[in-house]
Design a protein around this motif. Structure first.
Motif, PDB file in Angstrom:
ATOM      1  N   ASP A 119      32.428  39.694  44.034  1.00  0.00           N
ATOM      2  CA  ASP A 119      33.446  39.629  45.084  1.00  0.00           C
ATOM      3  C   ASP A 119      34.611  40.569  44.784  1.00  0.00           C
ATOM      4  N   THR A 147      36.508  36.516  34.235  1.00  0.00           N
ATOM      5  CA  THR A 147      35.646  35.449  34.747  1.00  0.00           C
ATOM      6  C   THR A 147      34.228  35.570  34.202  1.00  0.00           C
ATOM      7  N   ARG A 148      33.568  34.440  34.045  1.00  0.00           N
ATOM      8  CA  ARG A 148      32.167  34.432  33.638  1.00  0.00           C
ATOM      9  C   ARG A 148      31.247  34.279  34.851  1.00  0.00           C
ATOM     10  N   SER A 149      31.841  34.105  36.018  1.00  0.00           N
ATOM     11  CA  SER A 149      31.058  33.919  37.239  1.00  0.00           C
ATOM     12  C   SER A 149      30.609  35.263  37.794  1.00  0.00           C
ATOM     13  N   ARG A 150      29.307  35.451  37.892  1.00  0.00           N
ATOM     14  CA  ARG A 150      28.798  36.695  38.465  1.00  0.00           C
ATOM     15  C   ARG A 150      29.240  36.845  39.910  1.00  0.00           C
ATOM     16  N   LEU A 151      29.283  35.752  40.651  1.00  0.00           N
ATOM     17  CA  LEU A 151      29.690  35.805  42.054  1.00  0.00           C
ATOM     18  C   LEU A 151      31.123  36.305  42.186  1.00  0.00           C
ATOM     19  N   GLU A 152      32.016  35.809  41.323  1.00  0.00           N
ATOM     20  CA  GLU A 152      33.408  36.257  41.366  1.00  0.00           C
ATOM     21  C   GLU A 152      33.535  37.725  40.979  1.00  0.00           C
ATOM     22  N   LYS A 153      32.727  38.173  40.024  1.00  0.00           N
ATOM     23  CA  LYS A 153      32.740  39.589  39.655  1.00  0.00           C
ATOM     24  C   LYS A 153      32.332  40.448  40.848  1.00  0.00           C
ATOM     25  N   VAL A 177      25.966  44.365  38.260  1.00  0.00           N
ATOM     26  CA  VAL A 177      26.974  43.678  39.063  1.00  0.00           C
ATOM     27  C   VAL A 177      27.503  44.608  40.152  1.00  0.00           C
ATOM     28  N   ASP A 182      25.599  39.724  33.078  1.00  0.00           N
ATOM     29  CA  ASP A 182      26.568  39.683  34.178  1.00  0.00           C
ATOM     30  C   ASP A 182      27.731  40.633  33.966  1.00  0.00           C
ATOM     31  N   ASP A 220      25.368  40.891  27.784  1.00  0.00           N
ATOM     32  CA  ASP A 220      25.653  39.922  28.848  1.00  0.00           C
ATOM     33  C   ASP A 220      25.106  40.500  30.156  1.00  0.00           C
TER      34      ASP A 220
END
Length: 508
Positions: A24, A16-22, A133, A409, A407
């Motif tokens: 979580d 995933t590229r989503s920091r929030l998903e990482k 992260v 994130d 990156d």
């Protein structure tokens, strides 16, 4: 906890590229981990086993017999104890013993677990950016404030210890981490300024200008007669720099923590090439080339921690304790005085100037805006992703470099360009002999590397380009030098590269 749970979480983070998903995904694993599992799990997911470097090379690992298990049975405890035994193996017959231990571990692992272990043990997972992260994930899992976790990590120097404290003892215990003499802390970092005038305008009248030296960052700790010297990456080099140790022994204090730079000078007092300074850092014994320290910050003096004190107060303590070894600087200059100071710095062979707010605390491990660096030549610290075999006069030599920005994130470096310019015959020979040690795979034309080597690149600017995944490309990039004092975690981010676009053009 099954080791497969850690591998699955790592896969989610990579996909995933989503920091929030990482965050979580990592927080979910931390919540599930048992008391004895939090430290190793944190280490695995940031690419740094708690045992440190295991001492097993890439060639040994790829030659192992690795028939994967059909289903996951390995636990985190199994892997932790296996790596601990590996790290403790030394002496006669250790190579065969290591191979046997690794084989026993690998044959119990599934194909996905084997791949993860291989990348973990060779350093390929150590992206550096994942630390940020993971810190957010520790905050999420423990209920602590992100700033609490970040400060505890910067002072403790250990992300696994920080995570274990937050999750097992509670967020309030994070405040117990403090500056400890003999334990290095993450250095405060500077952001690049667009120009001297822009830095002066942003930081206002209460500021200090200092020379930006072309040297190597050092952190010095003294407690009585006990002195330690560390590099930017917190590696101890005390035994290799006896002249610095002797100087610190002679300072008028009982205890002190200093931040500064050191460099080698020629007979006229001008700085020698950066590579000559760094040659001392790889040594374990004294060399003829003497290092000269220039200190610019004091973080502790005679029992008093100064991290949270303003720079003006820290600078006063610094002058009292190091005297003539304070880095050259001026306070509250006019625009004309600042421009003249920059001119003198450059004429003396230095890189430029640092502009610092006098009321700012020491933000360990952070790259904020209260310290800004002004250099007349645009440079970026980028990660070497690959090198292509040369043609013509460079046939048989690894030449054209693939360059990546970090990156923020936690993903892999983002490619932003290629260059073969600026490579001397000496650098070409070094690349050809050294790059295979970092090889992850190769084709007929290209050797791909684990993202560990950092190179300083000069460039004329940046342009929007669909050619590379980051949407930007470097203009007229050329190699300045390699940076053995930096890791991939210290490389410039893709955001920094994009900010160099003319008018910061929008990237879609």
């Amino acid at each position: 906890m099954l080791f497969a749970d850690v591998v699955d979480a790592s896969a989610v983070v990579s996909a995933t590229r989503s920091r929030l998903e990482k965050v979580d995904a990592l927080a979910a694993v931390l919540r599930t981990a048992g008391e004895a599992e939090i430290r190793p799990v944190t280490g695995y997911l940031t690419g740094a086993p708690v045992q440190g470097r295991i001492g097993t090379g890439w060639r040994t690992l790829v030659q192992l017999e690795r028939h994967p298990a059909e289903s996951p049975t390995l636990t985190v405890a199994d892997v932790d104890s296996g790596l601990a035994e590996l790290a403790a193996t030394s002496g006669a017959g250790s190579q065969a013993r290591r191979a046997a231990l690794l084989t026993a571990l690998m044959i119990r692992a599934t194909a996905a677990e084997q791949d993860f272990l291989l990348r973990l043990l060779t350093g390929e997972l150590r992206q550096g950016a994942l630390e940020g992260v993971m810190l957010d994930a520790v905050a999420r899992a423990s209920g602590a404030r992100a700033e609490q976790v970040r400060r505890a990590f910067m002072l403790s120097g250990s992300l696994p210890d920080t995570a274990a404290t937050a999750l097992l003892v509670g967020p309030s215990a994070l405040g117990e981490f403090g500056l400890e003499l003999g334990r290095p802390l993450q250095p405060m970092l500077a952001s690049p300024a667009d120009s001297l005038d822009a830095a002066l305008e942003e930081l206002g009248p209460g500021l200090r200008l200092e020379y930006k030296l072309d040297g190597a960052r050092i952190q010095v700790h003294r407690n009585g007669d006990d002195v330690h010297v560390y590099t930017r990456t917190l590696r101890e080099i005390t035994t290799g720099v006896p002249e610095l140790v002797a100087l610190v022994h002679g300072l008028p204090c009982r205890s002190v923590v200093l931040d500064g730079e050191t460099l080698a000078l020629n007979d006229s007092g001008r700085p020698r090439p950066f590579q000559e300074t760094m040659s001392r850092f790889g040594a374990t014994t004294e060399r003829e080339l003497l290092l000269h320290p220039y200190f610019f910050d004091c973080l502790h003096l005679d029992g008093v921690d100064l991290l949270d004190a303003p720079l003006s107060e820290r600078a006063e303590a610094l002058r009292r304790v190091v005297g003539e070894h304070v880095i050259p600087g001026i306070v509250a200059p006019s625009g004309e005085q600042a421009a003249e100071f920059l001119r003198i710095s450059l004429a003396s062979g230095h890189e430029g100037v640092m502009v610092k707010k006098l009321d700012a605390p020491y933000a360990a491990g952070r790259r904020g805006r209260s310290w800004q660096k002004v250099k007349p030549v645009h440079t970026l610290d980028l990660v070497v992703l690959a090198a292509e075999w040369g043609h013509g006069r460079r046939s048989g030599l690894l030449s054209n470099l693939h360059l990546g920005a970090r990156d923020p994130d936690g993903g892999p470096p983002v490619m932003v360009g290629k260059t073969f310019k600026g490579l001397t015959d000496q650098l070409l020979a070094w690349q050809t002999s050294t790059f295979p040690e970092y090889e992850s795979r190769r084709t007929d034309w290209t050797v791909y590397l684990r993202p560990e080597l950092v190179v300083e690149i000069a460039l004329d600017g940046v342009q929007v380009s669909p050619r590379y995944p980051g949407g930007v490309a470097l203009r007229f990039a050329r190699v300045v030098r390699y940076r053995p004092d930096k890791t991939a975690a210290d490389a410039d981010t893709i955001e920094t590269v994009r900010k160099m676009l003319p008018g910061q053009a929008t990237i879609t």
